[in-house]
Design a protein around this motif. Structure first.
Motif, PDB file in Angstrom:
ATOM      1  N   ALA A 451      36.176 -17.752   0.694  1.00 32.17           N
ATOM      2  CA  ALA A 451      36.524 -18.880  -0.165  1.00 32.17           C
ATOM      3  C   ALA A 451      36.906 -20.111   0.663  1.00 32.17           C
ATOM      4  N   LEU A 452      37.692 -19.908   1.732  1.00 33.08           N
ATOM      5  CA  LEU A 452      38.156 -21.038   2.557  1.00 33.08           C
ATOM      6  C   LEU A 452      36.995 -21.761   3.226  1.00 33.08           C
ATOM      7  N   ILE A 453      36.063 -20.980   3.765  1.00 31.94           N
ATOM      8  CA  ILE A 453      34.968 -21.611   4.512  1.00 31.94           C
ATOM      9  C   ILE A 453      34.021 -22.333   3.552  1.00 31.94           C
ATOM     10  N   GLN A 454      33.887 -21.803   2.320  1.00 29.90           N
ATOM     11  CA  GLN A 454      33.089 -22.531   1.329  1.00 29.90           C
ATOM     12  C   GLN A 454      33.790 -23.828   0.920  1.00 29.90           C
ATOM     13  N   GLN A 455      35.112 -23.777   0.820  1.00 35.29           N
ATOM     14  CA  GLN A 455      35.862 -24.999   0.520  1.00 35.29           C
ATOM     15  C   GLN A 455      35.666 -26.025   1.632  1.00 35.29           C
ATOM     16  N   LEU A 472      38.977 -25.094   7.921  1.00 31.71           N
ATOM     17  CA  LEU A 472      38.309 -24.421   9.041  1.00 31.71           C
ATOM     18  C   LEU A 472      39.327 -23.823  10.008  1.00 31.71           C
ATOM     19  N   LEU A 473      40.352 -24.601  10.329  1.00 32.91           N
ATOM     20  CA  LEU A 473      41.362 -24.122  11.282  1.00 32.91           C
ATOM     21  C   LEU A 473      42.143 -22.949  10.706  1.00 32.91           C
ATOM     22  N   CYS A 520      32.173 -22.385  12.103  1.00 34.41           N
ATOM     23  CA  CYS A 520      33.367 -23.238  12.038  1.00 34.41           C
ATOM     24  C   CYS A 520      33.338 -24.281  13.155  1.00 34.41           C
ATOM     25  N   LEU A 521      32.934 -23.851  14.348  1.00 32.95           N
ATOM     26  CA  LEU A 521      32.873 -24.781  15.485  1.00 32.95           C
ATOM     27  C   LEU A 521      31.833 -25.870  15.223  1.00 32.95           C
ATOM     28  N   GLN A 522      30.697 -25.478  14.652  1.00 37.24           N
ATOM     29  CA  GLN A 522      29.642 -26.459  14.336  1.00 37.24           C
ATOM     30  C   GLN A 522      30.110 -27.450  13.279  1.00 37.24           C
ATOM     31  N   LEU A 523      30.810 -26.928  12.263  1.00 36.90           N
ATOM     32  CA  LEU A 523      31.258 -27.812  11.187  1.00 36.90           C
ATOM     33  C   LEU A 523      32.340 -28.779  11.694  1.00 36.90           C
ATOM     34  N   CYS A 654      41.167 -24.318  19.159  1.00 43.88           N
ATOM     35  CA  CYS A 654      41.436 -24.521  17.727  1.00 43.88           C
ATOM     36  C   CYS A 654      42.877 -24.145  17.371  1.00 43.88           C
ATOM     37  N   ILE A 655      43.378 -23.074  17.969  1.00 42.17           N
ATOM     38  CA  ILE A 655      44.729 -22.601  17.650  1.00 42.17           C
ATOM     39  C   ILE A 655      45.779 -23.556  18.230  1.00 42.17           C
TER      40      ILE A 655
END
Length: 666
Positions: A451-455, A472-473, A520-523, A654-655
């Protein structure tokens, strides 16, 4: 005398004596106790010798007496389910009795379901009605049923079969077996997440080929209701083509004819829709359904395709001092390009759905299911009358509580490019999460990630880059980077590369760390790239882009050289996290080159507190000797880190830099 003959298992004499007792002592409890044992043997499929003897004994009775005995036995039953089973036995043995008792039996089962206030149509009453009673009613040509009743029964059957197929997995495997002499009272069945239909044994609760059975009932209803253009089609696709043709005539119809045709279209198109949506979701998220096992991929996610993230900035002529680098970086690029994983699944609106065929063996059926479900949905919403009737059906079935359907609708909305609506749908989906819907043990919070990555993907499509980055993070924080084999670069050589495509494509990705982290890295790169390459100077965004471009190297070669050109034009560049996260040897070489006289003596502030250091030293040619030496040593140390697992480095980036990353975006 009867007991002597029965114990000796002499069928004919025992049958004759039973007949005499039934005629002469019809009200004796001892006689009815014996008859109830015999009828229980008739209803159960027990194959032991005594049960077979009792069935043989019953067969010796004249047909008229058999019928009368079963009717009277039915009257003796107080349990609704037992009474229904007894009456069903009568209807099967004496088809002529269907006209008299068929509809009343069906209605009593549906009424019992209401009285029990069951939460799901997958219960013993509905199962008995749909699988056993309804075929007897439908196939009896002497029955004259009004269309309204046929539609009612059709919808009851459809709801049962759809909910049966889409029922969830459950930890509750306790069997609700039948008692001798009849099935247990079902009690109350809570939730649709049952392995066994309450009140039925495991064997009797299995329904074979539900979609085919539904099609059979539909064919009978179509013939009985004299549907337009009905040819008794044997497939769901034929069904859709037929009602599509019929829809062309709807605008010219009115009154009763319009109502009749609308009912036909909605009933057929709805069945095609629910079946096709189920076929899609059963591959996208198999863990939702009973009996499905995910073949290693876990859930799949529909997202914006980012294959253009590296190539949508036009290649500009860089200054000659970078020509050597361009030649070097371009050496292996064409070898990695491949179109093995592309598919033009989304014809009709100019959107394609891309999928890696090796990762999803059933990709053809999956995308066909998605397309057919969309076509059916569009058809059901192409006319006010159709939409109104379909909405009534959905309300009656409470489809807004079906998580699997919400997943399909969300993906369809994303496909349609209605991202704001998709975000609302994703938030609504969060309310569905129950223990039964969670991922299997050891799978992490895959459902939450999905759900998060689609958001994040939707926010990006809407241009809301900070919100996208936040989501993403959050996802990346819950991932564990895959270990890399020594000597490999950040890219996965086994992964086929795509040809850059035009248009706003979508991609189906497996919900695994291996696939999600790179996405996630690409986005994130896509979010920062737009900010980094505006006319306004933003070294922080440009630095983030350089760090993120390391993944999938050398795919980002063109973009990296664009970043280098911008740094050259600025004449200086400050990014104090450079040595924490940049380990790509080609990039390190390029930045070292920028410091030389041939590279333009660009002033680079890449070490922490380097700006303060410069202010406190005598500056020679814009840079101090001490700082120059520090830079050289830092660069040498950095070269020794080139073998580190790049995904681990980027995950740490990212972290650790979460706050600054979010703040860097508007």
């Amino acid at each position: 005398m009867y007991i002597i003959e029965r114990n000796a298992e002499r069928t004919t004499p025992a049958g004759r004596l039973l007949y005499d007792m039934f005629i002469n002592f019809p009200d004796q409890p001892v006689v009815w106790r014996e008859i109830s044992v015999i009828t229980a043997a008739l209803r159960n499929d027990n194959q032991d010798k005594h049960a077979q003897f009792l069935r043989g004994l019953f067969e010796t009775l004249p047909g008229r007496i058999q019928c009368e005995m079963l009717l009277k036995a039915t009257e003796q039953c107080f349990n609704t389910l037992e009474k229904a089973e007894m009456l069903l036995l009568l209807l099967r043995r004496f088809p002529e009795s269907v006209v008299q008792h068929g509809v009343s039996l069906g209605e009593s089962l549906l009424e019992a379901e209401n009285v029990e206030d069951l939460d799901t149509p997958v219960n013993c009453f509905r199962k008995l009605f749909v699988c056993d009673v309804l075929p007897l009613i439908m196939n009896n040509l002497d029955m004259r049923l009004p269309p309204s009743l046929l539609y009612k029964y059709m919808h009851k059957a459809a709801e049962f079969y759809i909910c049966y197929v889409t029922r969830g997995p459950s930890a509750d495997t306790q069997m609700q077996g039948g008692q001798e002499g009849g099935l247990k009272s079902p009690g109350v069945m809570r939730g649709a997440q049952k392995y066994v239909i309450d009140g039925l044994s495991e064997k009797s609760s299995v329904v074979a080929e539900p979609w085919e059975r539904l099609l059979d009932i539909l064919a009978v209803v179509g013939a009985r209701c004299e549907w337009q253009g009905d040819k008794g089609s044997r497939s769901y696709i034929e069904l859709l083509h037929r009602v599509k043709e019929l829809c062309r005539y709807l605008p010219s119809l009115e009154g009763e004819t319009l109502s009749r045709c609308s009912s036909q279209v909605v009933t057929c198109a709805a069945l095609v829709f629910f079946r096709s949506a189920y076929l899609y979701v059963s591959v996208i998220q198999p863990s939702l359904f009973h009996g499905h096992s995910s073949l290693g991929a876990g859930p799949w996610i529909m997202l914006e395709d980012l294959s253009l993230v590296f190539s949508d900035i036009e290649l500009e002529k860089a200054s000659s001092k970078h020509a050597h680098k361009k030649r070097k970086l371009a050496d292996g690029r064409e070898k990695t390009m491949s179109s093995d994983d592309e598919d033009s699944g989304g014809k009709g609106r100019g959107r394609h759905i891309l999928v890696n065929k090796t990762e999803m063996p059933a990709w053809t059926e999956t995308l066909d299911g998605f397309r057919t479900a969309r076509e059916s949905w569009d058809l059901l919403h192409s006319n006010e009358a159709l939409e109104s009737e379909f909405n009534k059906l959905c309300a009656a079935w409470k489809t807004d509580t079906w998580l699997w359907l919400r997943i399909f609708l969300t993906d369809m909305i994303i496909y349609q490019g209605q991202y704001r609506k998709a975000l609302s749908s994703l938030l609504q989906m969060a309310s569905f999460q129950s223990p039964a819907c969670q991922s299997p043990p050891g799978g992490g919070s895959l459902e939450n990630h999905r759900a998060l990555i689609q958001q994040a993907s939707c926010h990006y499509a809407l241009g809301e880059h900070r919100l996208s980055c936040e989501k993403l993070l959050e996802v990346v924080g819950g991932l564990v980077p895959q270990s890399q084999e020594p000597g490999k670069s950040g890219e996965d050589p086994a992964k086929p590369r795509m040809k850059p495509r035009k248009g706003n494509d979508l991609r189906l990705l497996p919900c695994t760390s291996k696939s999600i982290l790179p996405y996630c890295l690409q986005l994130m790169l896509a979010c920062f790239k737009l900010r980094a390459f505006t006319d306004m100077r933003d070294d922080l965004a440009l630095g983030h882009v350089v760090v993120l471009l390391q993944h999938d190297w050398p795919q980002g070669e063109t973009l990296f050289l664009k970043a280098v050109d911008k740094i050259c034009q600025q004449g200086s560049f400050q990014y104090e996290n450079f040595f924490n996260y940049v380990t790509n040897i080609d990039m390190l070489e390029e930045f070292a080159y920028l410091r030389t006289s041939e590279g333009g003596r660009v002033q680079l502030e890449l070490l922490p507190n380097q700006g303060m250091l410069i202010k406190h030293h005598t500056v020679t040619r814009g840079i101090t000797k001490g700082v120059k030496e520090d830079f050289r040593l830092a660069m040498e140390r950095q070269v020794s880190r080139c073998g580190e697992n790049l995904l681990t480095v980027l995950h740490r980036f990212c972290i650790n830099e979460k706050i600054i990353l979010v703040q860097s975006l508007p």
